[in-house]
Every structure is written in C-alpha cells, then in structure tokens.
Design an enzyme around this catalytic site. Structure first.
Site, PDB file in Angstrom:
ATOM      1  N   SER A 153      51.333  51.110  40.701  1.00  0.00           N
ATOM      2  CA  SER A 153      51.327  52.297  39.839  1.00  0.00           C
ATOM      3  C   SER A 153      52.746  52.855  39.828  1.00  0.00           C
ATOM      4  O   SER A 153      53.523  52.581  40.749  1.00  0.00           O
ATOM      5  CB  SER A 153      50.364  53.322  40.452  1.00  0.00           C
ATOM      6  OG  SER A 153      50.612  54.605  39.931  1.00  0.00           O
ATOM      7  N   TYR A 166      47.340  57.985  47.812  1.00  0.00           N
ATOM      8  CA  TYR A 166      47.279  56.965  46.750  1.00  0.00           C
ATOM      9  C   TYR A 166      48.673  56.378  46.522  1.00  0.00           C
ATOM     10  O   TYR A 166      48.844  55.149  46.491  1.00  0.00           O
ATOM     11  CB  TYR A 166      46.743  57.603  45.469  1.00  0.00           C
ATOM     12  CG  TYR A 166      46.761  56.702  44.249  1.00  0.00           C
ATOM     13  CD1 TYR A 166      45.722  55.805  44.003  1.00  0.00           C
ATOM     14  CD2 TYR A 166      47.815  56.756  43.323  1.00  0.00           C
ATOM     15  CE1 TYR A 166      45.732  54.976  42.877  1.00  0.00           C
ATOM     16  CE2 TYR A 166      47.829  55.950  42.194  1.00  0.00           C
ATOM     17  CZ  TYR A 166      46.792  55.056  41.974  1.00  0.00           C
ATOM     18  OH  TYR A 166      46.804  54.246  40.865  1.00  0.00           O
TER      19      TYR A 166
HETATM   20  N1  LIG Z   1      44.386  53.910  34.493  1.00  0.00           N
HETATM   21  C1  LIG Z   1      45.663  54.155  34.734  1.00  0.00           C
HETATM   22  O1  LIG Z   1      46.300  54.953  34.037  1.00  0.00           O
HETATM   23  C2  LIG Z   1      46.349  53.457  35.877  1.00  0.00           C
HETATM   24  C3  LIG Z   1      47.734  53.671  36.048  1.00  0.00           C
HETATM   25  C4  LIG Z   1      48.400  53.021  37.083  1.00  0.00           C
HETATM   26  C5  LIG Z   1      47.709  52.167  37.923  1.00  0.00           C
HETATM   27  N2  LIG Z   1      46.360  51.986  37.748  1.00  0.00           N
HETATM   28  C6  LIG Z   1      45.671  51.054  38.648  1.00  0.00           C
HETATM   29  O2  LIG Z   1      44.907  50.132  37.886  1.00  0.00           O
HETATM   30  C7  LIG Z   1      43.768  49.716  38.635  1.00  0.00           C
HETATM   31  C8  LIG Z   1      42.510  49.920  37.817  1.00  0.00           C
HETATM   32  O3  LIG Z   1      42.375  51.303  37.568  1.00  0.00           O
HETATM   33  P1  LIG Z   1      41.396  51.897  36.464  1.00  0.00           P
HETATM   34  O4  LIG Z   1      42.135  52.985  35.820  1.00  0.00           O
HETATM   35  O5  LIG Z   1      40.790  50.819  35.678  1.00  0.00           O
HETATM   36  O6  LIG Z   1      40.302  52.573  37.412  1.00  0.00           O
HETATM   37  P2  LIG Z   1      38.749  52.860  37.167  1.00  0.00           P
HETATM   38  O7  LIG Z   1      38.441  52.996  35.736  1.00  0.00           O
HETATM   39  O8  LIG Z   1      38.435  53.988  38.094  1.00  0.00           O
HETATM   40  O9  LIG Z   1      38.068  51.526  37.705  1.00  0.00           O
HETATM   41  C9  LIG Z   1      38.204  51.177  39.040  1.00  0.00           C
HETATM   42  C10 LIG Z   1      37.258  50.055  39.364  1.00  0.00           C
HETATM   43  O10 LIG Z   1      37.367  49.792  40.776  1.00  0.00           O
HETATM   44  C11 LIG Z   1      36.089  49.852  41.361  1.00  0.00           C
HETATM   45  N3  LIG Z   1      36.141  50.368  42.719  1.00  0.00           N
HETATM   46  C12 LIG Z   1      36.620  51.572  43.116  1.00  0.00           C
HETATM   47  N4  LIG Z   1      36.419  51.721  44.440  1.00  0.00           N
HETATM   48  C13 LIG Z   1      35.813  50.579  44.870  1.00  0.00           C
HETATM   49  C14 LIG Z   1      35.310  50.150  46.129  1.00  0.00           C
HETATM   50  N5  LIG Z   1      35.361  50.929  47.208  1.00  0.00           N
HETATM   51  N6  LIG Z   1      34.728  48.933  46.220  1.00  0.00           N
HETATM   52  C15 LIG Z   1      34.622  48.137  45.138  1.00  0.00           C
HETATM   53  N7  LIG Z   1      35.049  48.506  43.907  1.00  0.00           N
HETATM   54  C16 LIG Z   1      35.633  49.719  43.780  1.00  0.00           C
HETATM   55  C17 LIG Z   1      35.284  50.790  40.481  1.00  0.00           C
HETATM   56  O11 LIG Z   1      33.904  50.544  40.662  1.00  0.00           O
HETATM   57  P3  LIG Z   1      32.792  51.660  40.263  1.00  0.00           P
HETATM   58  O12 LIG Z   1      32.981  51.896  38.791  1.00  0.00           O
HETATM   59  O13 LIG Z   1      31.546  50.982  40.629  1.00  0.00           O
HETATM   60  O14 LIG Z   1      33.126  52.854  41.091  1.00  0.00           O
HETATM   61  C18 LIG Z   1      35.798  50.422  39.094  1.00  0.00           C
HETATM   62  O15 LIG Z   1      35.128  49.297  38.587  1.00  0.00           O
HETATM   63  C19 LIG Z   1      43.800  50.517  39.941  1.00  0.00           C
HETATM   64  O16 LIG Z   1      44.392  49.745  40.948  1.00  0.00           O
HETATM   65  C20 LIG Z   1      44.701  51.695  39.599  1.00  0.00           C
HETATM   66  O17 LIG Z   1      45.326  52.213  40.735  1.00  0.00           O
HETATM   67  C21 LIG Z   1      45.683  52.604  36.751  1.00  0.00           C
END
Ligand SMILES: NC(=O)c1ccc[n+]([C@@H]2O[C@H](COP(=O)([O-])OP(=O)(O)OC[C@H]3O[C@@H](n4cnc5c(N)ncnc54)[C@H](OP(=O)(O)O)[C@@H]3O)[C@@H](O)[C@H]2O)c1
Length: 246
Positions: A153, A166
């Site tokens: 990130s 985080y």
């Molecule tokens: N979105 C952004 O703007 C952004 C920016 C920078 C980096 N990122 C990174 O991109 C990645 C994906 O993020 P996202 O935005 O797609 O997040 P998200 O929509 O919150 O999705 C996260 C996924 O991870 C799963 N997860 C969370 N905790 C878990 C656990 N303890 N065990 C197993 N699965 C778990 C969730 O499952 P459930 O739905 O079942 O809880 C969900 O499917 C992350 O690493 C995040 O740090 C995102």
C-alpha cells in the site's frame, strides 16, 4: 493506464491460489485468472462469498475452482502444512500465489493502538503470509515457472500518521518480498509486490467513509497489473513494487 493483453488461455493448466478471494480486489483477481484459464484456489474467511465467486467462475465457463475457507487470524503452521499437502496431492504443483487478504483496523494515534489490534493486524498481514509462503514455496518451485505476488500500500512505502499497525505491516511485507526476491534471484519464481492504489472496495470505504467512491477505479480497472505479474513466463519484473495507479 497500462493494459495487458495476454493470449486468451495463457493461464490454462496453471494452479493459482488467491487469498481474500471472496471480495474486493482478490475477487476480481480470482475471476480474471479463471477467465484466462487458471484453476483458482479461493482462500478466504466468509464461505458464502467464496461460493458466490465459485459460482461466477463456473457460470463464466472457467475451470472448477477449489474453496479453502480459512480465517488467517486463527490459522497456524499446521493449517498451512495441511493446505500444502492437499494442493500437492490434488495438483502436484502451484503456479501462482497472490497474497491479497489483509486487515485494516480503525485509523488512530500510535499511542492508542491496542495490543489486540496490533497482534491481529500483524497476524493477518504478516505472520500468516510468512507461514503460507513457507508452506507453499516448495510447490511454487515444482512449477516450471511461477509467480509470487505480495500486496502493499502507499502507506507501506511512505508512512502516514494514524495508519499505525496497518502501515507498519505493509513495510514488513515489502521487506519479505525483497528478502525472498534476492534469495530466489536466479530461480523460476518471479517475486514482486503490487500496490493497487485507491480502489473502490470495502477496505477503502472503511478508511475514507466520506469520499465519493464513484471517482475511484474499481478492482476490474486494475486487473492488467495482476495478470502481468502472474504471467511468470513473460513478466520481466522480479523484486519490484508495481504501482497500479502511479
Ligand atoms: N482498496 C484499496 O484502496 C487498497 C489500497 C492499497 C492497498 N490495498 C490492499 O489490497 C488488498 C485487497 O484489499 P481490498 O481493498 O480488496 O480489501 P477488501 O475489499 O476488504 O477485501 C479483503 C479480502 O480479504 C479477506 N480477508 C480479510 N481478513 C481475512 C482473514 N483474517 N482471513 C481470510 N481472509 C481475510 C476478506 O474476506 P471477508 O470479505 O470474508 O472478510 C476479503 O475477501 C489488501 O492487501 C489491501 O491492503 C487496497
């Protein structure tokens, strides 16, 4: 915006594990890999979400995926060893691993980070990825060429106040990727990090509840980067962090 147009079935017969495959960016990546022919192993916490992705892959004509319901917060090295054993038995190798799942707690001052939040963020965002990587590297080595992708990130590259555990966990992930990339410099495994940038998901909405999320790119918009890094035979990158929204 970078567009990657690989051959339609370039991932045919490839076995790819995606963590956090039930929602957000992980869901889009799982669907994209399946669309290009991969057999995807869907790992995540909420079974219903994983089943919905499974159904969507089948409806799109993809190869039968596998579902691994696992809460990374409670998983132990034994769980990962069991998973590696099942993958070895069923597929004999692993061609790709996308570490995507991670946990974001409420933002706030460093002095107020609770022990509980610190431990759970480190467990989900760092320790589980260490354990899963250790368990699955032997299978990635068995593939002719393979790809290991970590997710970072912007706050894991240039820290920001109040992003606490985080942000610190993402610095650790950057370090893990660099250690591994150096160790596997002359191997068939491509090891990189991706920084998706601001993307319209639940996690983003939690961090920025007041923003107009229609202005953000969607997970589908950034899939070219995820496809490119997963294309181990043609990707020329190793040990770098790719910014999907530089
Ligand atoms: N979105 C952004 O703007 C952004 C920016 C920078 C980096 N990122 C990174 O991109 C990645 C994906 O993020 P996202 O935005 O797609 O997040 P998200 O929509 O919150 O999705 C996260 C996924 O991870 C799963 N997860 C969370 N905790 C878990 C656990 N303890 N065990 C197993 N699965 C778990 C969730 O499952 P459930 O739905 O079942 O809880 C969900 O499917 C992350 O690493 C995040 O740090 C995102």
């Amino acid at each position: 915006m970078f567009t990657y147009n690989p051959k339609p079935q370039f991932l045919k017969n490839k076995i790819i594990l995606v963590t956090g495959a039930g929602d957000g960016i992980g869901k889009a990546a799982a669907l994209s890999y399946a669309r290009f022919g991969a057999t995807v192993i869907l790992l995540g916490k909420t079974v219903k979400k994983l089943e919905a992705v499974y159904d969507q892959i089948i409806a799109n004509g993809g190869a039968d995926p596998a579902i691994v319901p696992l809460d990374l917060a409670g998983a132990t090295p034994n769980h990962y060893a069991g998973l590696a054993g099942s993958i070895e038995q069923q597929f004999g190798k692993l061609d790709g691993l996308l570490h995507n799942a991670s946990k974001l707690t409420d933002l706030g001052p460093f002095l107020l980070i609770s022990q509980e939040d610190w431990q759970s963020v480190m467990q989900v965002n760092v320790t589980s990825q260490f354990n899963l990587t250790q368990a699955l590297l032997p299978l990635l080595k068995k593939a002719k060429s393979s790809s290991l992708i970590f997710t970072t990130s912007s706050v894991g590259l240039k820290a920001r106040a109040y992003w606490g555990a985080y942000a610190i966990s993402k610095f650790a992930i950057q370090g893990m990727m660099e250690v591994l990339a150096d160790e596997f410099e002359n191997s068939g495994i491509k090891i990189n990090c991706i920084n998706p940038g601001a993307t319209r998901t639940n996690m983003r909405a939690k961090a920025y509840p007041a923003e107009d999320n229609t202005l953000l790119l969607t997970p589908d918009d950034i899939m070219s980067y995820y496809l490119y890094l997963m294309d181990a035979e043609n990707c020329t990158e190793h040990g770098i962090t790719l910014h999907a929204q530089a």
